[in-house]
Design an enzyme around this catalytic site. Sequence first.
Site, mmCIF file in Angstrom:
data_model
loop_
_atom_site.group_PDB
_atom_site.id
_atom_site.type_symbol
_atom_site.label_atom_id
_atom_site.label_comp_id
_atom_site.label_asym_id
_atom_site.label_seq_id
_atom_site.Cartn_x
_atom_site.Cartn_y
_atom_site.Cartn_z
ATOM 1 N N ARG A 142 -5.563 40.642 32.454
ATOM 2 C CA ARG A 142 -4.417 41.554 32.500
ATOM 3 C C ARG A 142 -4.132 42.026 31.087
ATOM 4 O O ARG A 142 -3.644 41.259 30.262
ATOM 5 C CB ARG A 142 -3.205 40.830 33.096
ATOM 6 C CG ARG A 142 -1.901 41.555 32.842
ATOM 7 C CD ARG A 142 -0.741 40.980 33.615
ATOM 8 N NE ARG A 142 -0.550 39.558 33.462
ATOM 9 C CZ ARG A 142 -0.033 38.972 32.371
ATOM 10 N NH1 ARG A 142 0.324 39.689 31.324
ATOM 11 N NH2 ARG A 142 0.113 37.659 32.327
ATOM 12 N N HIS A 146 2.928 41.179 32.121
ATOM 13 C CA HIS A 146 3.047 40.868 33.549
ATOM 14 C C HIS A 146 4.088 41.768 34.220
ATOM 15 O O HIS A 146 3.904 42.247 35.335
ATOM 16 C CB HIS A 146 3.442 39.401 33.732
ATOM 17 C CG HIS A 146 3.740 39.027 35.145
ATOM 18 N ND1 HIS A 146 2.763 38.684 36.041
ATOM 19 C CD2 HIS A 146 4.913 38.976 35.824
ATOM 20 C CE1 HIS A 146 3.324 38.422 37.215
ATOM 21 N NE2 HIS A 146 4.626 38.590 37.113
ATOM 22 N N TYR A 155 2.318 34.356 23.923
ATOM 23 C CA TYR A 155 1.387 33.346 24.443
ATOM 24 C C TYR A 155 -0.100 33.706 24.304
ATOM 25 O O TYR A 155 -0.950 32.986 24.797
ATOM 26 C CB TYR A 155 1.719 33.011 25.904
ATOM 27 C CG TYR A 155 1.768 34.207 26.848
ATOM 28 C CD1 TYR A 155 0.616 34.716 27.439
ATOM 29 C CD2 TYR A 155 2.985 34.834 27.145
ATOM 30 C CE1 TYR A 155 0.668 35.796 28.312
ATOM 31 C CE2 TYR A 155 3.045 35.916 28.007
ATOM 32 C CZ TYR A 155 1.882 36.394 28.588
ATOM 33 O OH TYR A 155 1.943 37.475 29.429
#
Length: 257
Positions: A142, A146, A155
């Site tokens: 991805r 999100h 992260y």
Amino acid sequence: MPIHYGSQALNYMTISSPLGTQIPQATGYAFALKTQNKPNCVICYFGEGAASEGDFHAALNMAGVFKVPVIFFCRNNGYAISTPAHEQFAGDGIASRGVGYGIKTLRVDGNDVLAVLKATQEARRMAVEQHEPVLIEAMTYRLGAHSSSDDPSGYRNKSEEETWRAKCPVLRFKLWLIAQGWWDEDQEEQRKQAHRSAIVNAMKKAEKIPAPTLEDLFSDVYDTPPWHLQEQYDALKAHIRKYPEAYPKTSWRLDHE
Ligand SMILES: Cc1ncc(C[n+]2csc(CCOP(=O)(O)OP(=O)(O)O)c2C)c(N)n1
């Protein structure tokens, strides 16, 4: 959730936010197709994070035992929001679980459009002709966040993103089309402009639509609202009357009074 669309005409079940709930439902639909002897199958898409739910295991086990025509399509994009795959499971991705449940399994490069198409067609053939469940694990990434409330910089690092950016499926497919002589940069630019203006026009149109009424928050699920919803509706109306400044007119209107 504005992306919870569905279409009865297209046999497209409404998307659902609680993770994994629709995997056993897909097995159930496939069971019904099998009992009715229909030449169709069900396909259910979910992420590798959803595959951590118990529902995933119940669904695959049941499909494997009853041999029903369902394709489980798992997009393994490496993250469940901020949780990387290695913190979600210690095994070899999701594909190995299909084998464990006695289900025919395909792992495919999820960034290769034609490979995904071929894998899905083959899975469909197996599901419909042999009345068999099939698991596809599409390996991908991805690139974006999100959701609008997610910030991937917390992260993962930029270099990881850049490695995957070069493998972007849209870019790869574009380069392939150009190599075939079926596409070029000018056509690409024109198409992008056309899409951009179509989207801007749709947004302008949407912005002119009046905000939903307060009642819309409570309607469309039950024919007759149950008492607890009615109570909440009345309480909210009373609150709006008491503190109107907390509810800007554009957001809430008591139209149905
Ligand atoms: C039952 C349940 N638990 C937690 C959440 C919160 N949640 C929303 S998306 C998400 C991660 C989903 O990961 P994945 O299935 O890999 O999908 P992707 O990251 O590709 O969107 C979580 C934990 C939820 N929607 N439902």
